[in-house]
Design an enzyme around this catalytic site. Structure first.
Site, PDB file in Angstrom:
ATOM      1  N   TYR A   1       2.440  38.749 -52.780  1.00 32.94           N
ATOM      2  CA  TYR A   1       3.261  38.198 -51.704  1.00 32.94           C
ATOM      3  C   TYR A   1       2.608  38.457 -50.349  1.00 32.94           C
ATOM      4  O   TYR A   1       2.524  37.554 -49.504  1.00 32.94           O
ATOM      5  CB  TYR A   1       4.650  38.829 -51.763  1.00 32.94           C
ATOM      6  CG  TYR A   1       5.595  38.380 -50.684  1.00 32.94           C
ATOM      7  CD1 TYR A   1       6.009  37.051 -50.599  1.00 32.94           C
ATOM      8  CD2 TYR A   1       6.103  39.288 -49.756  1.00 32.94           C
ATOM      9  CE1 TYR A   1       6.892  36.638 -49.604  1.00 32.94           C
ATOM     10  CE2 TYR A   1       6.989  38.892 -48.772  1.00 32.94           C
ATOM     11  CZ  TYR A   1       7.380  37.567 -48.692  1.00 32.94           C
ATOM     12  OH  TYR A   1       8.250  37.160 -47.708  1.00 32.94           O
TER      13      TYR A   1
ATOM     14  N   SER B   1       6.444  37.415 -42.578  1.00 31.44           N
ATOM     15  CA  SER B   1       7.149  38.586 -43.086  1.00 31.44           C
ATOM     16  C   SER B   1       6.458  39.834 -42.569  1.00 31.44           C
ATOM     17  O   SER B   1       5.271  39.792 -42.198  1.00 31.44           O
ATOM     18  CB  SER B   1       7.117  38.581 -44.624  1.00 31.44           C
ATOM     19  OG  SER B   1       7.533  39.831 -45.159  1.00 31.44           O
TER      20      SER B   1
END
Length: 261
Positions: free
Chosen positions: A169, A156
């Protein structure tokens, strides 16, 4: 996504750039995983579909087979190490080997550290990091045996930077980047390639799982201000990386929506 005609599909399956290769895609029941599995199958690969939701996997497998491709359905909870490793072994047994592993399964449980439920951190570490590591380790055996392979880890933009609600995250995605680079250096002499793909905002189910309601509302409002990437955009990046000549290792692909800041 535009579906190929019956004649085009048959031609792709028999002579596509990945013809004769076997791919395993995790998180294949929706979003990026489903789009990637379909794209790899249409490039000629036999595909092992791995996720928890067997009914969705069966639907995707049916589509692939109707297109003239080959697919195996493997329902598994990848947060359980024995099931992650078992998924690789089943793929090898059912499809005859393993050439491409796409570690796509993951959770994005955003929220501020002060108000976070630590269970969310454990869930993300178990799936985003440890499952990826277990799957990769299990895949190295059959890949080394063939003296070729390609491991694609879906990370990501949060693996490059962080925001006030992405600390947990981002920690998991930074871990994916570190693991991938160390792995690349370890396995290059075994003719195994490693690619990290880092998407920005993609229109998927990922936001549905955010448990911190204020963060969920804020993030969804932000998405509405832009045109997000589609799952097929990331699938195209996977196909690009995996269809390069074997001398080429595409180490990293960062891909954002045009209007993402």
């Amino acid at each position: 996504m535009t579906l190929p005609s019956e004649h085009q599909t048959s031609q792709v399956q028999s002579s596509g750039p990945l013809s004769g290769r076997v791919a395993l895609v995790t998180g294949a029941s929706s979003g990026i995983g489903a789009a990637t599995a379909l794209a790899l199958a249409r490039s000629g690969a036999a595909v092992a579909l791995v996720a928890r939701r067997q009914d969705r996997l069966e639907d995707l497998a049916r589509t692939i087979r109707e297109d003239g491709g080959q697919a195996a359905v493997i329902a598994a909870d990848l947060a359980q190490p024995e099931q992650a490793r078992g998924a690789v072994m089943r793929a090898v047994a059912e499809l005859g080997g393993l050439d491409i592993l796409v570690n796509n399964a993951g959770l994005m449980l955003l929220g501020p550290v002060a108000g976070a439920d630590p269970t969310d951190w454990h869930r993300m570490m178990d799936l985003n990091v440890l499952a990826l590591m277990h799957l990769t380790q299990a895949a190295l055996g059959p890949m080394k045996q063939r003296q070729r392979g390609h491991i694609v880890n879906i990370s990501s933009v949060s693996g490059r930077g962080a925001s006030p609600t992405s600390a947990g995250y981002s920690a998991t995605k930074w871990a994916v980047g570190g693991f991938s680079e160390g792995l690349r250096q370890e396995v290059r002499l075994d003719r195994i390639r490693v690619t990290v793909i880092e998407p920005g905002v993609v229109a998927t189910e990922l936001t549905d799982h955010i448990t911190h309601q204020d963060t969920k509302t804020s993030y969804e409002s932000r998405i509405r201000t832009m045109t997000p990437l589609e799952a097929e955009d990331i699938a195209a990046a996977v196909v690009y990386a995996t269809t390069q000549p074997e001398r080429v290792n595409v180490n990293e692909i960062l891909i954002r929506p045009l209007d993402q800041g």
